[in-house]
Design a protein around this motif. Sequence first.
Motif, mmCIF file in Angstrom:
data_model
loop_
_atom_site.group_PDB
_atom_site.id
_atom_site.type_symbol
_atom_site.label_atom_id
_atom_site.label_comp_id
_atom_site.label_asym_id
_atom_site.label_seq_id
_atom_site.Cartn_x
_atom_site.Cartn_y
_atom_site.Cartn_z
ATOM 1 N N ARG A 42 32.340 32.183 40.040
ATOM 2 C CA ARG A 42 33.551 32.896 39.626
ATOM 3 C C ARG A 42 34.648 31.938 39.185
ATOM 4 N NH1 ARG A 42 33.710 38.614 39.136
ATOM 5 N NH2 ARG A 42 31.984 39.434 40.363
ATOM 6 N N ALA A 43 34.571 30.695 39.634
ATOM 7 C CA ALA A 43 35.604 29.718 39.297
ATOM 8 C C ALA A 43 35.276 28.914 38.045
ATOM 9 C CB ALA A 43 35.832 28.763 40.463
ATOM 10 N N VAL A 44 34.009 28.943 37.607
ATOM 11 C CA VAL A 44 33.619 28.197 36.407
ATOM 12 C C VAL A 44 34.454 28.687 35.224
ATOM 13 C CG1 VAL A 44 31.762 27.855 34.738
ATOM 14 C CG2 VAL A 44 31.305 27.624 37.175
ATOM 15 N N GLY A 45 34.924 27.739 34.444
ATOM 16 C CA GLY A 45 35.815 28.051 33.333
ATOM 17 C C GLY A 45 37.205 27.498 33.563
ATOM 18 N N LEU A 46 37.534 27.261 34.818
ATOM 19 C CA LEU A 46 38.769 26.561 35.142
ATOM 20 C C LEU A 46 38.567 25.059 34.949
ATOM 21 C CD1 LEU A 46 39.699 28.378 38.482
ATOM 22 C CD2 LEU A 46 40.835 28.674 36.277
ATOM 23 N N GLY A 47 39.637 24.349 34.666
ATOM 24 C CA GLY A 47 39.566 22.895 34.648
ATOM 25 C C GLY A 47 39.242 22.374 36.035
ATOM 26 N N SER A 48 38.778 21.138 36.128
ATOM 27 C CA SER A 48 38.315 20.588 37.406
ATOM 28 C C SER A 48 39.356 20.701 38.505
ATOM 29 C CB SER A 48 37.903 19.124 37.229
ATOM 30 O OG SER A 48 36.773 19.014 36.404
ATOM 31 N N GLU A 49 40.566 20.282 38.232
ATOM 32 C CA GLU A 49 41.618 20.300 39.259
ATOM 33 C C GLU A 49 41.897 21.723 39.721
ATOM 34 O OE1 GLU A 49 46.315 18.983 39.784
ATOM 35 O OE2 GLU A 49 45.103 18.129 38.157
ATOM 36 N N ASP A 50 41.987 22.650 38.771
ATOM 37 C CA ASP A 50 42.255 24.044 39.123
ATOM 38 C C ASP A 50 41.075 24.665 39.863
ATOM 39 O OD1 ASP A 50 44.786 23.976 37.981
ATOM 40 O OD2 ASP A 50 44.047 24.614 36.021
ATOM 41 N N LEU A 51 39.858 24.303 39.470
ATOM 42 C CA LEU A 51 38.672 24.833 40.145
ATOM 43 C C LEU A 51 38.642 24.386 41.604
ATOM 44 C CD1 LEU A 51 35.084 25.140 38.819
ATOM 45 C CD2 LEU A 51 35.460 23.861 40.936
ATOM 46 N N ILE A 52 38.911 23.130 41.844
ATOM 47 C CA ILE A 52 38.917 22.619 43.211
ATOM 48 C C ILE A 52 39.995 23.313 44.033
ATOM 49 C CG2 ILE A 52 39.331 20.564 44.627
ATOM 50 C CD1 ILE A 52 38.135 18.938 42.240
ATOM 51 N N ALA A 53 41.186 23.466 43.455
ATOM 52 C CA ALA A 53 42.274 24.134 44.164
ATOM 53 C C ALA A 53 41.934 25.582 44.452
ATOM 54 C CB ALA A 53 43.558 24.041 43.346
ATOM 55 N N HIS A 54 41.299 26.240 43.490
ATOM 56 C CA HIS A 54 40.930 27.645 43.650
ATOM 57 C C HIS A 54 39.930 27.825 44.786
ATOM 58 C CE1 HIS A 54 40.263 31.781 42.272
ATOM 59 N NE2 HIS A 54 38.962 31.554 42.391
ATOM 60 N N LEU A 55 39.010 26.880 44.925
ATOM 61 C CA LEU A 55 37.934 27.026 45.906
ATOM 62 C C LEU A 55 38.282 26.455 47.282
ATOM 63 C CD1 LEU A 55 34.904 26.225 43.589
ATOM 64 C CD2 LEU A 55 35.508 28.443 44.562
ATOM 65 N N LEU A 56 39.088 25.405 47.321
ATOM 66 C CA LEU A 56 39.399 24.771 48.604
ATOM 67 C C LEU A 56 40.797 25.087 49.119
ATOM 68 C CD1 LEU A 56 37.804 21.210 48.242
ATOM 69 C CD2 LEU A 56 36.795 23.323 49.141
ATOM 70 N N GLY A 57 41.655 25.620 48.250
ATOM 71 C CA GLY A 57 42.989 26.004 48.688
ATOM 72 C C GLY A 57 44.005 24.887 48.591
ATOM 73 N N ASP A 58 45.256 25.263 48.705
ATOM 74 C CA ASP A 58 46.349 24.300 48.557
ATOM 75 C C ASP A 58 46.506 23.378 49.762
ATOM 76 O OD1 ASP A 58 46.984 25.249 46.036
ATOM 77 O OD2 ASP A 58 48.418 26.723 46.806
ATOM 78 N N ASP A 59 45.912 23.754 50.894
ATOM 79 C CA ASP A 59 46.047 22.921 52.091
ATOM 80 C C ASP A 59 44.930 21.887 52.218
ATOM 81 O OD1 ASP A 59 44.064 24.750 52.522
ATOM 82 O OD2 ASP A 59 44.630 25.211 54.594
ATOM 83 N N ARG A 60 44.130 21.725 51.163
ATOM 84 C CA ARG A 60 43.041 20.747 51.172
ATOM 85 C C ARG A 60 43.603 19.333 51.123
ATOM 86 N NH1 ARG A 60 44.346 22.027 46.153
ATOM 87 N NH2 ARG A 60 44.129 20.513 44.472
ATOM 88 N N ASP A 61 42.741 18.351 51.309
ATOM 89 C CA ASP A 61 43.109 16.948 51.134
ATOM 90 C C ASP A 61 43.036 16.647 49.636
ATOM 91 O OD1 ASP A 61 43.464 14.246 51.064
ATOM 92 O OD2 ASP A 61 41.686 13.743 52.259
#
Length: 224
Positions: A42-61
């Motif tokens: 569902r996240a494919v199509g986002l840029g790498s940075e946005d995809l990571i943020a979308h899947l791991l959340g803003d509180d990630r490292d």
Amino acid sequence: MERAAVFDVDGTLVDTNHLHVTTWWEAFRQAGHQVPMHAVHRAVGLGSEDLIAHLLGDDRDKDEDEQLSAAHKALYGQYFDRLPPLRDAGRLLRHLDHDGWTVVLATSAGGAELSALRRAIGADDAIKATASADDVTEGKPAPEPVEHALELAGVPAERAVFVGDTVWDMKAGSRAGVRCVGVLCGGIPRADLVGAGAEAVYDDPAALLSSLADSPFARLPFEQ
């Protein structure tokens, strides 16, 4: 007057979405994250940075983002020499070019990845320009990639049609003010694409090619 046919690439012209799912999943796994494949899809199509943020959340490292992106890039790069084009993708671009459309790509891919995708499509003679991840500061679903494609084509939004396979594509195109066409070959349901702004939805490039006479491409006025 000029008309622009703007295309997403991954999942729209080249059958790569599930390769991205697998390689992102593996990149996350190697870093110790358990991310379900359906969520990655569902996240494919986002840029790498946005995809990571979308899947791991803003509180990630966030210091880990670059490592995750590099791991995905290395894993996905193993397929560069055999990326499979979707049926009639090149024929569709050449047909539109022959009919007077300015064909432009709008993709989150860049660099060697974009070169591999263009080789897979095999229609460089029909592609007039490319708006890549290297050219914009904010990727889809922001409108900037589509807006930049329109600038490259020298065409206003009302003279353009954007084709993509994800919700992010449809949102970006809608926000840019263009008519949006969805394709199902990226694996996203028809209802989701329509809900995000698709005016029409087709199975794949071949189905769109065979239906051009009844598609939003045919309904675009020749004069404004």
